[in-house]
Every structure is written in structure tokens, then in C-alpha cells.
Design a protein around this motif. Structure first.
Motif, PDB file in Angstrom:
ATOM      1  N   GLY A  30       0.773  -1.228   0.000  1.00  0.00           N
ATOM      2  CA  GLY A  30       0.000   0.000   0.000  1.00  0.00           C
ATOM      3  C   GLY A  30       0.804   1.277   0.000  1.00  0.00           C
ATOM      4  N   GLU A  31       2.130   1.184  -0.088  1.00  0.00           N
ATOM      5  CA  GLU A  31       2.923   2.404  -0.071  1.00  0.00           C
ATOM      6  C   GLU A  31       3.446   2.763  -1.457  1.00  0.00           C
ATOM      7  OE1 GLU A  31       6.212   1.991   2.584  1.00  0.00           O
ATOM      8  OE2 GLU A  31       7.319   0.613   1.318  1.00  0.00           O
ATOM      9  N   ILE A  32       3.922   3.970  -1.584  1.00  0.00           N
ATOM     10  CA  ILE A  32       4.659   4.407  -2.766  1.00  0.00           C
ATOM     11  C   ILE A  32       6.118   4.521  -2.337  1.00  0.00           C
ATOM     12  CG2 ILE A  32       4.982   6.197  -4.501  1.00  0.00           C
ATOM     13  CD1 ILE A  32       2.046   6.964  -4.128  1.00  0.00           C
ATOM     14  N   TYR A  33       6.929   3.635  -2.851  1.00  0.00           N
ATOM     15  CA  TYR A  33       8.331   3.543  -2.451  1.00  0.00           C
ATOM     16  C   TYR A  33       9.178   4.210  -3.527  1.00  0.00           C
ATOM     17  CZ  TYR A  33      12.686   1.302  -0.788  1.00  0.00           C
ATOM     18  OH  TYR A  33      13.951   1.046  -0.309  1.00  0.00           O
ATOM     19  N   GLY A  34       9.881   5.274  -3.145  1.00  0.00           N
ATOM     20  CA  GLY A  34      10.764   5.958  -4.076  1.00  0.00           C
ATOM     21  C   GLY A  34      12.175   5.418  -3.987  1.00  0.00           C
ATOM     22  N   PHE A  35      12.665   4.880  -5.096  1.00  0.00           N
ATOM     23  CA  PHE A  35      14.012   4.313  -5.156  1.00  0.00           C
ATOM     24  C   PHE A  35      14.900   5.389  -5.783  1.00  0.00           C
ATOM     25  CE2 PHE A  35      16.665   0.492  -6.775  1.00  0.00           C
ATOM     26  CZ  PHE A  35      17.357   0.428  -5.574  1.00  0.00           C
ATOM     27  N   LEU A  36      15.638   6.096  -4.941  1.00  0.00           N
ATOM     28  CA  LEU A  36      16.310   7.326  -5.339  1.00  0.00           C
ATOM     29  C   LEU A  36      17.813   7.140  -5.450  1.00  0.00           C
ATOM     30  CD1 LEU A  36      16.211  10.486  -5.692  1.00  0.00           C
ATOM     31  CD2 LEU A  36      16.441  10.617  -3.203  1.00  0.00           C
ATOM     32  N   GLY A  37      18.379   7.699  -6.507  1.00  0.00           N
ATOM     33  CA  GLY A  37      19.823   7.670  -6.654  1.00  0.00           C
ATOM     34  C   GLY A  37      20.240   8.326  -7.946  1.00  0.00           C
ATOM     35  N   PRO A  38      21.495   8.742  -8.045  1.00  0.00           N
ATOM     36  CA  PRO A  38      21.988   9.355  -9.283  1.00  0.00           C
ATOM     37  C   PRO A  38      21.949   8.359 -10.433  1.00  0.00           C
ATOM     38  CG  PRO A  38      23.539   9.649  -7.459  1.00  0.00           C
ATOM     39  CD  PRO A  38      22.527   8.641  -7.017  1.00  0.00           C
ATOM     40  N   ASN A  39      22.061   8.864 -11.648  1.00  0.00           N
ATOM     41  CA  ASN A  39      22.171   7.981 -12.805  1.00  0.00           C
ATOM     42  C   ASN A  39      23.387   7.077 -12.630  1.00  0.00           C
ATOM     43  OD1 ASN A  39      19.954   9.075 -14.208  1.00  0.00           O
ATOM     44  ND2 ASN A  39      21.196  10.760 -14.962  1.00  0.00           N
ATOM     45  N   GLY A  40      23.202   5.786 -12.898  1.00  0.00           N
ATOM     46  CA  GLY A  40      24.297   4.832 -12.740  1.00  0.00           C
ATOM     47  C   GLY A  40      24.464   4.287 -11.343  1.00  0.00           C
ATOM     48  N   ALA A  41      23.501   4.582 -10.457  1.00  0.00           N
ATOM     49  CA  ALA A  41      23.634   4.145  -9.062  1.00  0.00           C
ATOM     50  C   ALA A  41      23.277   2.679  -8.871  1.00  0.00           C
ATOM     51  CB  ALA A  41      22.759   5.006  -8.160  1.00  0.00           C
ATOM     52  N   GLY A  42      22.570   2.073  -9.840  1.00  0.00           N
ATOM     53  CA  GLY A  42      22.168   0.673  -9.718  1.00  0.00           C
ATOM     54  C   GLY A  42      20.662   0.470  -9.641  1.00  0.00           C
ATOM     55  N   LYS A  43      19.896   1.535  -9.864  1.00  0.00           N
ATOM     56  CA  LYS A  43      18.438   1.442  -9.724  1.00  0.00           C
ATOM     57  C   LYS A  43      17.823   0.500 -10.757  1.00  0.00           C
ATOM     58  CE  LYS A  43      17.620   5.834 -10.349  1.00  0.00           C
ATOM     59  NZ  LYS A  43      19.000   6.263 -10.707  1.00  0.00           N
ATOM     60  N   THR A  44      18.126   0.732 -12.033  1.00  0.00           N
ATOM     61  CA  THR A  44      17.509  -0.077 -13.087  1.00  0.00           C
ATOM     62  C   THR A  44      17.932  -1.532 -12.995  1.00  0.00           C
ATOM     63  OG1 THR A  44      17.353   1.844 -14.576  1.00  0.00           O
ATOM     64  CG2 THR A  44      17.261  -0.336 -15.584  1.00  0.00           C
ATOM     65  N   THR A  45      19.190  -1.774 -12.693  1.00  0.00           N
ATOM     66  CA  THR A  45      19.672  -3.154 -12.540  1.00  0.00           C
ATOM     67  C   THR A  45      18.905  -3.866 -11.429  1.00  0.00           C
ATOM     68  OG1 THR A  45      21.884  -2.521 -13.304  1.00  0.00           O
ATOM     69  CG2 THR A  45      21.691  -4.599 -12.095  1.00  0.00           C
ATOM     70  N   THR A  46      18.675  -3.170 -10.323  1.00  0.00           N
ATOM     71  CA  THR A  46      17.919  -3.757  -9.214  1.00  0.00           C
ATOM     72  C   THR A  46      16.496  -4.092  -9.645  1.00  0.00           C
ATOM     73  OG1 THR A  46      19.222  -2.511  -7.592  1.00  0.00           O
ATOM     74  CG2 THR A  46      17.100  -3.387  -6.859  1.00  0.00           C
ATOM     75  N   LEU A  47      15.836  -3.155 -10.317  1.00  0.00           N
ATOM     76  CA  LEU A  47      14.455  -3.387 -10.747  1.00  0.00           C
ATOM     77  C   LEU A  47      14.372  -4.547 -11.738  1.00  0.00           C
ATOM     78  CD1 LEU A  47      13.033   0.244 -11.152  1.00  0.00           C
ATOM     79  CD2 LEU A  47      13.054  -1.244  -9.144  1.00  0.00           C
ATOM     80  N   LYS A  48      15.344  -4.655 -12.602  1.00  0.00           N
ATOM     81  CA  LYS A  48      15.359  -5.771 -13.561  1.00  0.00           C
ATOM     82  C   LYS A  48      15.502  -7.110 -12.837  1.00  0.00           C
ATOM     83  CE  LYS A  48      17.035  -3.472 -17.746  1.00  0.00           C
ATOM     84  NZ  LYS A  48      18.136  -3.367 -18.740  1.00  0.00           N
ATOM     85  N   MET A  49      16.276  -7.137 -11.771  1.00  0.00           N
ATOM     86  CA  MET A  49      16.399  -8.380 -11.005  1.00  0.00           C
ATOM     87  C   MET A  49      15.093  -8.714 -10.295  1.00  0.00           C
ATOM     88  SD  MET A  49      20.302  -8.570  -9.515  1.00  0.00           S
ATOM     89  CE  MET A  49      20.435  -6.915  -8.825  1.00  0.00           C
ATOM     90  N   LEU A  50      14.341  -7.689  -9.874  1.00  0.00           N
ATOM     91  CA  LEU A  50      13.046  -7.945  -9.233  1.00  0.00           C
ATOM     92  C   LEU A  50      12.058  -8.580 -10.198  1.00  0.00           C
ATOM     93  CD1 LEU A  50      12.421  -4.700  -7.129  1.00  0.00           C
ATOM     94  CD2 LEU A  50      13.475  -6.846  -6.412  1.00  0.00           C
ATOM     95  N   LEU A  51      12.238  -8.332 -11.490  1.00  0.00           N
ATOM     96  CA  LEU A  51      11.327  -8.860 -12.507  1.00  0.00           C
ATOM     97  C   LEU A  51      11.872 -10.114 -13.187  1.00  0.00           C
ATOM     98  CD1 LEU A  51      10.378  -5.421 -14.059  1.00  0.00           C
ATOM     99  CD2 LEU A  51       8.825  -6.918 -12.773  1.00  0.00           C
ATOM    100  N   GLY A  52      13.050 -10.549 -12.783  1.00  0.00           N
ATOM    101  CA  GLY A  52      13.637 -11.741 -13.403  1.00  0.00           C
ATOM    102  C   GLY A  52      14.239 -11.483 -14.769  1.00  0.00           C
ATOM    103  N   LEU A  53      14.445 -10.204 -15.131  1.00  0.00           N
ATOM    104  CA  LEU A  53      15.049  -9.873 -16.428  1.00  0.00           C
ATOM    105  C   LEU A  53      16.560 -10.018 -16.379  1.00  0.00           C
ATOM    106  CD1 LEU A  53      12.930  -6.692 -17.268  1.00  0.00           C
ATOM    107  CD2 LEU A  53      12.603  -9.032 -18.105  1.00  0.00           C
ATOM    108  N   ILE A  54      17.123  -9.934 -15.186  1.00  0.00           N
ATOM    109  CA  ILE A  54      18.552 -10.155 -14.948  1.00  0.00           C
ATOM    110  C   ILE A  54      18.673 -11.129 -13.787  1.00  0.00           C
ATOM    111  CG2 ILE A  54      20.703  -9.107 -14.140  1.00  0.00           C
ATOM    112  CD1 ILE A  54      19.950  -6.555 -15.521  1.00  0.00           C
ATOM    113  N   LYS A  55      19.573 -12.075 -13.917  1.00  0.00           N
ATOM    114  CA  LYS A  55      19.785 -13.043 -12.850  1.00  0.00           C
ATOM    115  C   LYS A  55      20.758 -12.479 -11.824  1.00  0.00           C
ATOM    116  CE  LYS A  55      21.076 -17.856 -11.985  1.00  0.00           C
ATOM    117  NZ  LYS A  55      21.551 -19.128 -12.583  1.00  0.00           N
TER     118      LYS A  55
END
Length: 305
Positions: free
Chosen positions: A32-57
């Protein structure tokens, strides 16, 4: 681990050629929350999200979504998850509506869902236009509409306002803010914009160089910003020596004396003491660290968000 956590990772890591774009990240996104995943470009945000979806092992660590292991129940998890990662995917030679119809069949959702999400992202009047003719902002809206199509329990958005004009940013912001209460959707969104996270999120995770530096409510993040009282007097060295004898510990800051977390009574007492000793007080100023100050302090780097 709490039962209400929608997303849970433990020591989630990814290694490429000896580099660690994501290093032992423990995410906790509550229902039920809105979680903001904050960081500069290149901090690892997209890589983390891809692992949550199984797009990256992952190279190391575990992912649980809805309390289930992503490794064992990926299909079941993805059926309850919507996502927009990096940039929208669409068929440019087809209209917005035709793109939605294709996803409708893949998702096996009713026609009313298509109509409603197009209305929500305000594409209902552009649905018969070819996607290649959409502006960048309209393409972003189409991607969000596709992510919302099944009205998922979890919505993962990577930089959701990318490419939108100021009016569009406001509209998407209001849409995201309405999702938990209106549709029961938990939102995990990444952003490099501190102002965006500040206006949207109820909780925040700050990542830099692959490491999670802070995780908690926006309120608890703001509380890390100590209030400082600055005094400017006609004789700062003399004022400092006097205040030291009374148990205060001033810090020199340019032409001022700084004091952290003072009560109003302490400020009044110092002012009275200085005046009684013929030291004129020319300025009393209160400053509280901004969210940007807190971010820079956490990361130890003066890099732009």
C-alpha cells in the motif's frame, strides 16, 4: 520479515567483470505504499528493478515478492505485477489502441480495462493515432497504460516521468499518488529527481554506487536533517569563549557561530548572556538541512540529482 512486505530482497547483488552495480541490497517495500528508489544515474536502480522482474539473474541474494520466491513462482508473481523499465515497448506501425489490444490478449483482461487505463493516462483521444507519431511524453503514457492494464497488485516504474512536459509530470504524479487508495496498487518507482520522490513517495530507499545507504519513511529521512542555529555577533571570538564557559559548544562557520539542535530557551539564554556582557548580537538565524543536504551527506558526494 514482515508479512505485509510486498517486495523483500536479501543481499541482492549483481557483478559484471569484477564491478558491483548492485551490492548486497536489502529492499523492503510494504503493501500500500509508494516507495521511491532514489539515486543518481548509474547508481544501480535499473539493474535492481530488472532483477526484481527476473530480467537479470542476480549474482547473489534472494528476491521475494508477495512473500513468494521469484525463482520458484516467477510466472505467478508477474501475473500480479505491472512494470515499465527504461523505455516503453510498442509497435510503432500500430495505433495506441491496437498496441493495447495486443497486450490485452496477452494479459487476458476485459475490454473495460483498456478503456479505463487509456482514460487514466489521458490517451483516450489519441488512441487511434499510430504510436510512431506519438510524442516522447505520449509514448511514456502508453507504457504506463500497458503496465496498468491488469490493475496489478504491484507496479514497478523506472523513471516514470521521463520525457513528460511539466503539465504531464503533474498529471502522472497525481495518477501515481491515487493508485494505492483507489486501486490497492503498491508502487515502486525509481528516480534521480529528489523533488519527484519528495512529492510522491511515502517511503524511500537511497542507493549510490550499488549500495543502499538509507531506507525508511520520508518522515524519518527528514528527521535526519538537524536544525542549526547561527549567531553573528560584534565579537565572535569573545562570544565563543563566553559561551564555552556556560557549557555551549559553538562551531565556527564563516563569520558565525553554529549550534545544533538548541531549544528556544537556550537561544534566549545565550542572547541574554551575550548582551549582558556587552557583546552585540547582530543576527540569529535558524537553518534546517534540506533533503538534498541530507542526500549529499549520506552519499558523501556533491553530485547532482
Amino acid at each position: 520479515m514482515t508479512t505485509s512486505a510486498i517486495v523483500q530482497t536479501q543481499k541482492l547483488s549483481k557483478t559484471y567483470s569484477g564491478l558491483n552495480p548492485v551490492n548486497k541490497v536489502d529492499l523492503r517495500v510494504q503493501e500500500g505504499e509508494i516507495y521511491g528508489f532514489l539515486g543518481p544515474n548509474g547508481a544501480g536502480k535499473t539493474t535492481t528493478l530488472k532483477m526484481l522482474l527476473g530480467l537479470i539473474k542476480p549474482s547473489e541474494g534472494t528476491v521475494k515478492i508477495f512473500g513468494e520466491s521469484l525463482n520458484k513462482y516467477r510466472l505467478s508473481i508477474l501475473q500480479r505485477t505491472g512494470s515499465l523499465i527504461e523505455s516503453p515497448s510498442y509497435y510503432g506501425h500500430l495505433t495506441g489502441l491496437e498496441n493495447m489490444k495486443i497486450m490485452q490478449r496477452l494479459r487476458n483482461v476485459p475490454d473495460k480495462n483498456v478503456d479505463e487505463v487509456l482514460r487514466i493516462v489521458r490517451l483516450e483521444n489519441q488512441k487511434n493515432k499510430k504510436a510512431d507519431q506519438y510524442s516522447l511524453g505520449m509514448k511514456q503514457r502508453l507504457g504506463i497504460a500497458i503496465a496498468l492494464l491488469s490493475f496489478p497488485k504491484l507496479l514497478i516504474l523506472d523513471e516514470p516521468t521521463n520525457g513528460l512536459d511539466p503539465a504531464g509530470i503533474g498529471e502522472i504524479r497525481e495518477l501515481i499518488k491515487s493508485l494505492p487508495a483507489r486501486y490497492g496498487i503498491t508502487v515502486l518507482l525509481s528516480s534521480h529527481l529528489l523533488s519527484e520522490v519528495d512529492q510522491l513517495a511515502t517511503s524511500v530507499g537511497i542507493i549510490s554506487e550499488g549500495s543502499l545507504l538509507f531506507q525508511g519513511s520520508m518522515t524519518s529521512l527528514r528527521e535526519k536533517g538537524n536544525t542549526t542555529i547561527y549567531l553573528k555577533t560584534g565579537d565572535n571570538p569573545k562570544a565563543e569563549q563566553l559561551l564555552l564557559t556556560q557549557g555551549y559548544s559553538p562551531a565556527q562557520s564563516e563569520s558565525r557561530l553554529g549550534f545544533d539542535n538548541l531549544e528556544d530557551a537556550n537561544v534566549a539564554e545565550m542572547n541574554k548572556l551575550l548582551v549582558e556582557h556587552n557583546i552585540p548580537v547582530t543576527r540569529i538565524e535558524e537553518r534546517k538541512k534540506s533533503l538534498e543536504d541530507i542526500f549529499l551527506e549520506l552519499t558523501g558526494k556533491e553530485r547532482s540529482l
